[in-house]
Design a protein around this motif. Structure first.
Motif, mmCIF file in Angstrom:
data_model
loop_
_atom_site.group_PDB
_atom_site.id
_atom_site.type_symbol
_atom_site.label_atom_id
_atom_site.label_comp_id
_atom_site.label_asym_id
_atom_site.label_seq_id
_atom_site.Cartn_x
_atom_site.Cartn_y
_atom_site.Cartn_z
ATOM 1 N N ILE A 11 66.467 10.043 -8.565
ATOM 2 C CA ILE A 11 66.181 9.585 -7.203
ATOM 3 C C ILE A 11 67.398 8.898 -6.595
ATOM 4 C CG2 ILE A 11 63.675 9.386 -7.436
ATOM 5 C CD1 ILE A 11 64.023 6.369 -7.899
ATOM 6 N N GLY A 12 67.480 9.002 -5.265
ATOM 7 C CA GLY A 12 68.552 8.366 -4.518
ATOM 8 C C GLY A 12 68.087 7.067 -3.875
ATOM 9 N N ARG A 13 68.880 6.580 -2.945
ATOM 10 C CA ARG A 13 68.661 5.270 -2.330
ATOM 11 C C ARG A 13 67.279 5.112 -1.684
ATOM 12 N NH1 ARG A 13 73.065 2.707 1.553
ATOM 13 N NH2 ARG A 13 74.148 4.247 0.316
ATOM 14 N N ALA A 14 66.864 6.072 -0.890
ATOM 15 C CA ALA A 14 65.576 5.962 -0.184
ATOM 16 C C ALA A 14 64.416 5.880 -1.176
ATOM 17 C CB ALA A 14 65.384 7.143 0.764
ATOM 18 N N GLU A 15 64.446 6.709 -2.184
ATOM 19 C CA GLU A 15 63.376 6.701 -3.184
ATOM 20 C C GLU A 15 63.419 5.430 -4.033
ATOM 21 O OE1 GLU A 15 60.843 8.730 -3.342
ATOM 22 O OE2 GLU A 15 61.558 10.077 -1.790
ATOM 23 N N LYS A 65 65.618 0.239 -10.563
ATOM 24 C CA LYS A 65 66.826 -0.165 -11.288
ATOM 25 C C LYS A 65 67.499 1.027 -11.959
ATOM 26 C CE LYS A 65 68.137 -2.960 -15.278
ATOM 27 N NZ LYS A 65 68.335 -1.906 -16.253
ATOM 28 N N GLU A 66 66.692 1.899 -12.549
ATOM 29 C CA GLU A 66 67.214 3.042 -13.302
ATOM 30 C C GLU A 66 67.508 4.265 -12.431
ATOM 31 O OE1 GLU A 66 67.577 3.484 -16.836
ATOM 32 O OE2 GLU A 66 67.370 1.310 -17.002
ATOM 33 N N SER A 67 67.145 4.224 -11.152
ATOM 34 C CA SER A 67 67.282 5.394 -10.266
ATOM 35 C C SER A 67 66.552 6.593 -10.853
ATOM 36 C CB SER A 67 68.751 5.750 -10.027
ATOM 37 O OG SER A 67 69.422 4.701 -9.376
ATOM 38 N N PHE A 68 65.332 6.306 -11.336
ATOM 39 C CA PHE A 68 64.598 7.360 -12.013
ATOM 40 C C PHE A 68 63.113 7.209 -11.753
ATOM 41 C CE2 PHE A 68 62.751 9.788 -15.415
ATOM 42 C CZ PHE A 68 63.630 10.851 -15.537
ATOM 43 N N CYS A 69 62.477 8.275 -11.261
ATOM 44 C CA CYS A 69 61.053 8.261 -10.946
ATOM 45 C C CYS A 69 60.261 8.991 -12.023
ATOM 46 C CB CYS A 69 60.798 8.911 -9.592
ATOM 47 S SG CYS A 69 59.048 9.064 -9.208
ATOM 48 N N VAL A 70 59.326 8.272 -12.629
ATOM 49 C CA VAL A 70 58.470 8.828 -13.668
ATOM 50 C C VAL A 70 57.631 9.980 -13.104
ATOM 51 C CG1 VAL A 70 56.495 8.286 -15.154
ATOM 52 C CG2 VAL A 70 58.443 6.708 -15.020
ATOM 53 N N ALA A 98 64.521 16.495 -20.764
ATOM 54 C CA ALA A 98 65.271 15.230 -20.742
ATOM 55 C C ALA A 98 64.631 14.250 -19.762
ATOM 56 C CB ALA A 98 66.730 15.484 -20.375
ATOM 57 N N ASP A 99 64.197 14.758 -18.618
ATOM 58 C CA ASP A 99 63.532 13.905 -17.622
ATOM 59 C C ASP A 99 62.217 13.354 -18.168
ATOM 60 O OD1 ASP A 99 65.572 14.265 -15.798
ATOM 61 O OD2 ASP A 99 64.448 15.656 -14.521
ATOM 62 N N ARG A 100 61.440 14.205 -18.815
ATOM 63 C CA ARG A 100 60.150 13.749 -19.363
ATOM 64 C C ARG A 100 60.342 12.700 -20.444
ATOM 65 N NH1 ARG A 100 58.898 19.394 -18.958
ATOM 66 N NH2 ARG A 100 59.346 19.613 -21.179
ATOM 67 N N ILE A 101 61.345 12.867 -21.283
ATOM 68 C CA ILE A 101 61.618 11.892 -22.346
ATOM 69 C C ILE A 101 61.978 10.540 -21.736
ATOM 70 C CG2 ILE A 101 63.281 11.286 -24.168
ATOM 71 C CD1 ILE A 101 63.284 14.326 -24.879
ATOM 72 N N HIS A 102 62.831 10.562 -20.723
ATOM 73 C CA HIS A 102 63.217 9.295 -20.069
ATOM 74 C C HIS A 102 62.019 8.674 -19.351
ATOM 75 C CE1 HIS A 102 66.049 6.323 -18.749
ATOM 76 N NE2 HIS A 102 65.730 6.517 -17.484
ATOM 77 N N ALA A 103 61.172 9.495 -18.770
ATOM 78 C CA ALA A 103 59.976 8.992 -18.082
ATOM 79 C C ALA A 103 59.058 8.271 -19.062
ATOM 80 C CB ALA A 103 59.233 10.141 -17.398
#
Length: 128
Positions: A11-15, A65-70, A98-103
Motif C-alpha cells: 500500500i501507498g500513502r493514501a492507503e 507502519k509496515e505499508s502493508f494491508c492484510v 509472500a504477501d499472505r505470509i506477511h499478512a
C-alpha cells in the motif's frame, strides 16, 4: 511513489492513512470502553472484552507502519498509488504467497499485542 514489494509493501500513502485512521479509532474505542467499564464498576473479567477493539487498533497501526494491508494480501491485490485509486492484481503466485505470509505475521503480532494489552487491563481491573 512507493513501489510494490511482495511480502513487504502493498500500500501507498493514501492507503496507509486509511489504516492509521482505522487504528486510531480502534485505540480510542479501547480507551472509551475501559472508561465505561470503570464507571460501571464491572468485574475485572469484563476488561478482557477490550481485546477486540485493541486488536483492530493495533492491526491498523501496524499496517500503516509496515505499508502493508492484510486484507489486500488476502484478496491478492496491491495499491501503492498516492491517490489510493490504483488497485492492481498480484499475478505471480510466489508474490501472493509472500504477501499472505506477511499478512499472517502482522495479524499474529496484533493479536499477541492485543492479548497482552487486554491481560494488563484485566489486572488493572483487579486494582480499580
Amino acid at each position: 511513489m512507493t513501489d510494490y514489494r511482495p511480502g513487504q509493501c502493498n500500500i501507498g500513502r493514501a492507503e496507509r492513512r486509511k489504516r492509521l485512521g482505522f487504528g486510531a479509532a480502534g485505540l480510542l474505542a479501547t480507551g472509551a470502553l475501559v472508561a465505561v467499564l470503570v464507571v460501571l464498576g464491572l468485574p475485572p473479567l469484563a476488561f478482557l472484552v477490550t481485546i477486540v477493539p485493541l486488536y483492530a487498533g493495533l492491526l491498523g497501526v501496524l499496517q500503516a507502519k509496515e505499508s502493508f494491508c492484510v486484507g489486500f494480501a488476502k484478496q491478492g491485490v496491491y495499491d501503492v498509488s498516492e491517490s489510493g485509486e490504483g488497485r492492481r492484481d498480484v499475478s505471480d503466485e510466489a508474490y501472493r504467497r509472500a504477501d499472505r505470509i506477511h499478512a499472517v505475521a502482522l495479524a499474529i503480532e496484533a493479536l499477541v499485542g492485543a492479548t497482552v494489552g487486554a491481560a494488563c487491563l484485566y489486572l488493572f481491573g483487579l486494582v480499580v
